[in-house]
Design a protein around this motif. Structure first.
Motif, PDB file in Angstrom:
ATOM      1  N   THR A  63      -8.048 -12.450 -15.709  1.00 34.68           N
ATOM      2  CA  THR A  63      -7.619 -12.021 -14.383  1.00 34.68           C
ATOM      3  C   THR A  63      -7.567 -10.513 -14.253  1.00 34.68           C
ATOM      4  N   SER A  64      -8.041 -10.008 -13.126  1.00 32.94           N
ATOM      5  CA  SER A  64      -7.840  -8.614 -12.754  1.00 32.94           C
ATOM      6  C   SER A  64      -6.926  -8.583 -11.538  1.00 32.94           C
ATOM      7  N   TRP A  65      -6.065  -7.596 -11.528  1.00 30.44           N
ATOM      8  CA  TRP A  65      -5.087  -7.419 -10.457  1.00 30.44           C
ATOM      9  C   TRP A  65      -5.497  -6.262  -9.567  1.00 30.44           C
ATOM     10  N   ILE A  66      -5.362  -6.458  -8.271  1.00 29.84           N
ATOM     11  CA  ILE A  66      -5.505  -5.371  -7.305  1.00 29.84           C
ATOM     12  C   ILE A  66      -4.101  -5.069  -6.799  1.00 29.84           C
ATOM     13  N   THR A  67      -3.641  -3.871  -7.066  1.00 32.86           N
ATOM     14  CA  THR A  67      -2.355  -3.429  -6.526  1.00 32.86           C
ATOM     15  C   THR A  67      -2.662  -2.540  -5.332  1.00 32.86           C
ATOM     16  N   ILE A  68      -2.115  -2.889  -4.196  1.00 29.29           N
ATOM     17  CA  ILE A  68      -2.416  -2.189  -2.953  1.00 29.29           C
ATOM     18  C   ILE A  68      -1.189  -1.422  -2.498  1.00 29.29           C
ATOM     19  N   CYS A  69      -1.372  -0.137  -2.222  1.00 30.91           N
ATOM     20  CA  CYS A  69      -0.275   0.662  -1.675  1.00 30.91           C
ATOM     21  C   CYS A  69      -0.095   0.270  -0.214  1.00 30.91           C
ATOM     22  N   ASP A  70       1.048  -0.308   0.098  1.00 32.20           N
ATOM     23  CA  ASP A  70       1.253  -0.754   1.475  1.00 32.20           C
ATOM     24  C   ASP A  70       1.943   0.288   2.350  1.00 32.20           C
ATOM     25  N   THR A  71       2.195   1.476   1.796  1.00 30.00           N
ATOM     26  CA  THR A  71       2.789   2.550   2.606  1.00 30.00           C
ATOM     27  C   THR A  71       1.782   3.647   2.949  1.00 30.00           C
ATOM     28  N   CYS A  72       0.546   3.514   2.487  1.00 32.97           N
ATOM     29  CA  CYS A  72      -0.480   4.521   2.776  1.00 32.97           C
ATOM     30  C   CYS A  72      -0.689   4.672   4.277  1.00 32.97           C
ATOM     31  N   LYS A  73      -0.817   5.918   4.686  1.00 33.75           N
ATOM     32  CA  LYS A  73      -1.127   6.230   6.079  1.00 33.75           C
ATOM     33  C   LYS A  73      -2.273   7.229   6.071  1.00 33.75           C
ATOM     34  N   ARG A  74      -3.317   6.953   6.818  1.00 34.11           N
ATOM     35  CA  ARG A  74      -4.423   7.887   6.961  1.00 34.11           C
ATOM     36  C   ARG A  74      -3.931   9.094   7.746  1.00 34.11           C
ATOM     37  N   ALA A  75      -4.638  10.198   7.628  1.00 32.98           N
ATOM     38  CA  ALA A  75      -4.211  11.467   8.229  1.00 32.98           C
ATOM     39  C   ALA A  75      -3.957  11.358   9.732  1.00 32.98           C
ATOM     40  N   ASP A  76      -4.696  10.513  10.426  1.00 35.85           N
ATOM     41  CA  ASP A  76      -4.553  10.404  11.876  1.00 35.85           C
ATOM     42  C   ASP A  76      -3.604   9.294  12.313  1.00 35.85           C
ATOM     43  N   TRP A  77      -2.798   8.795  11.400  1.00 30.37           N
ATOM     44  CA  TRP A  77      -1.928   7.652  11.668  1.00 30.37           C
ATOM     45  C   TRP A  77      -1.019   7.887  12.872  1.00 30.37           C
ATOM     46  N   GLU A  78      -0.328   9.010  12.893  1.00 25.34           N
ATOM     47  CA  GLU A  78       0.587   9.293  14.009  1.00 25.34           C
ATOM     48  C   GLU A  78      -0.163   9.463  15.318  1.00 25.34           C
ATOM     49  N   ASP A  79      -1.316  10.150  15.271  1.00 26.60           N
ATOM     50  CA  ASP A  79      -2.110  10.367  16.483  1.00 26.60           C
ATOM     51  C   ASP A  79      -2.572   9.059  17.104  1.00 26.60           C
ATOM     52  N   ARG A  80      -2.816   8.055  16.281  1.00 28.23           N
ATOM     53  CA  ARG A  80      -3.260   6.752  16.772  1.00 28.23           C
ATOM     54  C   ARG A  80      -2.099   5.929  17.312  1.00 28.23           C
ATOM     55  N   GLY A  81      -0.867   6.363  17.025  1.00 19.92           N
ATOM     56  CA  GLY A  81       0.299   5.607  17.473  1.00 19.92           C
ATOM     57  C   GLY A  81       0.420   4.260  16.788  1.00 19.92           C
ATOM     58  N   ALA A  82      -0.065   4.183  15.572  1.00 21.91           N
ATOM     59  CA  ALA A  82      -0.049   2.918  14.832  1.00 21.91           C
ATOM     60  C   ALA A  82       1.378   2.504  14.499  1.00 21.91           C
ATOM     61  N   GLU A  83       1.633   1.219  14.614  1.00 24.83           N
ATOM     62  CA  GLU A  83       2.947   0.684  14.270  1.00 24.83           C
ATOM     63  C   GLU A  83       2.977   0.108  12.861  1.00 24.83           C
ATOM     64  N   THR A  84       1.816  -0.227  12.349  1.00 27.45           N
ATOM     65  CA  THR A  84       1.680  -0.777  11.005  1.00 27.45           C
ATOM     66  C   THR A  84       0.938   0.250  10.164  1.00 27.45           C
ATOM     67  N   THR A  85       1.387   0.455   8.929  1.00 25.12           N
ATOM     68  CA  THR A  85       0.698   1.437   8.084  1.00 25.12           C
ATOM     69  C   THR A  85      -0.717   0.962   7.768  1.00 25.12           C
ATOM     70  N   ASP A  86      -1.587   1.925   7.521  1.00 27.88           N
ATOM     71  CA  ASP A  86      -2.953   1.592   7.123  1.00 27.88           C
ATOM     72  C   ASP A  86      -2.941   0.769   5.838  1.00 27.88           C
ATOM     73  N   GLU A  89     -10.845   3.473   4.404  1.00 22.71           N
ATOM     74  CA  GLU A  89     -10.471   3.079   5.762  1.00 22.71           C
ATOM     75  C   GLU A  89      -9.957   1.652   5.647  1.00 22.71           C
ATOM     76  N   ALA A  90      -8.966   1.315   6.426  1.00 22.59           N
ATOM     77  CA  ALA A  90      -8.400  -0.033   6.380  1.00 22.59           C
ATOM     78  C   ALA A  90      -9.277  -0.971   7.196  1.00 22.59           C
ATOM     79  N   GLY A  91     -10.359  -1.448   6.571  1.00 16.43           N
ATOM     80  CA  GLY A  91     -11.286  -2.340   7.261  1.00 16.43           C
ATOM     81  C   GLY A  91     -11.758  -3.452   6.352  1.00 16.43           C
ATOM     82  N   ALA A  92     -12.371  -4.464   6.951  1.00 23.18           N
ATOM     83  CA  ALA A  92     -12.844  -5.639   6.207  1.00 23.18           C
ATOM     84  C   ALA A  92     -13.905  -5.267   5.182  1.00 23.18           C
TER      85      ALA A  92
END
Length: 130
Positions: A2-25, A76-79
């Motif tokens: 097994t390999s584990w992927i640990t994902i930082c769930d508090t990461c915010k891209r530089a434009d996070w505030e400008d986008r008015g995002a409610e959920t972190t990237d 980028e937080a994308g599929a």
């Protein structure tokens, strides 16, 4: 193995505030990675708040017992990113050492590697240290 992927769930891209995002990237990317990893028998995921790579968020680590570990960032937080991360983790899982030949890397992870870490020493190695 097994390999584990640990994902930082508090990461915010530089434009996070400008986008008015409610959920972190990081939360968005974590959900996409978790969905992409569904059914992958050799890849597991977990979330962690802050991997301390804020200048290159979104960040993940790929780890497996006794193997090289990697930190990847600036996603980028994308599929597409999520699918590439899971595909790389699957290759990491089947690698004996954790090293994956570059020619097999999914395109979506190329250019995103931040650090590589050696596996922790085994107890046997520790016992042999002077």
């Amino acid at each position: 193995m097994t390999s584990w992927i640990t994902i930082c769930d508090t990461c915010k891209r530089a434009d996070w505030e400008d986008r008015g995002a409610e959920t972190t990237d990081g939360e968005v990317l974590a959900a996409l990675i978790e969905a992409a990893a569904t059914g992958a028998s050799d890849v597991r995921t977990r979330r962690h708040s802050c991997l301390m790579g804020c200048k290159s968020g979104c960040n993940v680590t790929i780890q497996g017992a006794g193997k090289l570990s990697y930190t990847l960032g600036d996603f980028e937080a994308g599929a597409e990113a999520a699918e590439a991360i899971v595909a790389y983790a699957a290759l990491h899982a089947v690698s004996e050492t954790g090293q994956v030949p570059y020619r097999t890397w999914p395109q979506g992870v190329k250019g995103h590697f931040v650090t590589r870490h050696l596996p922790l020493p085994t107890q046997e190695a520790e016992d042999q240290t002077p």
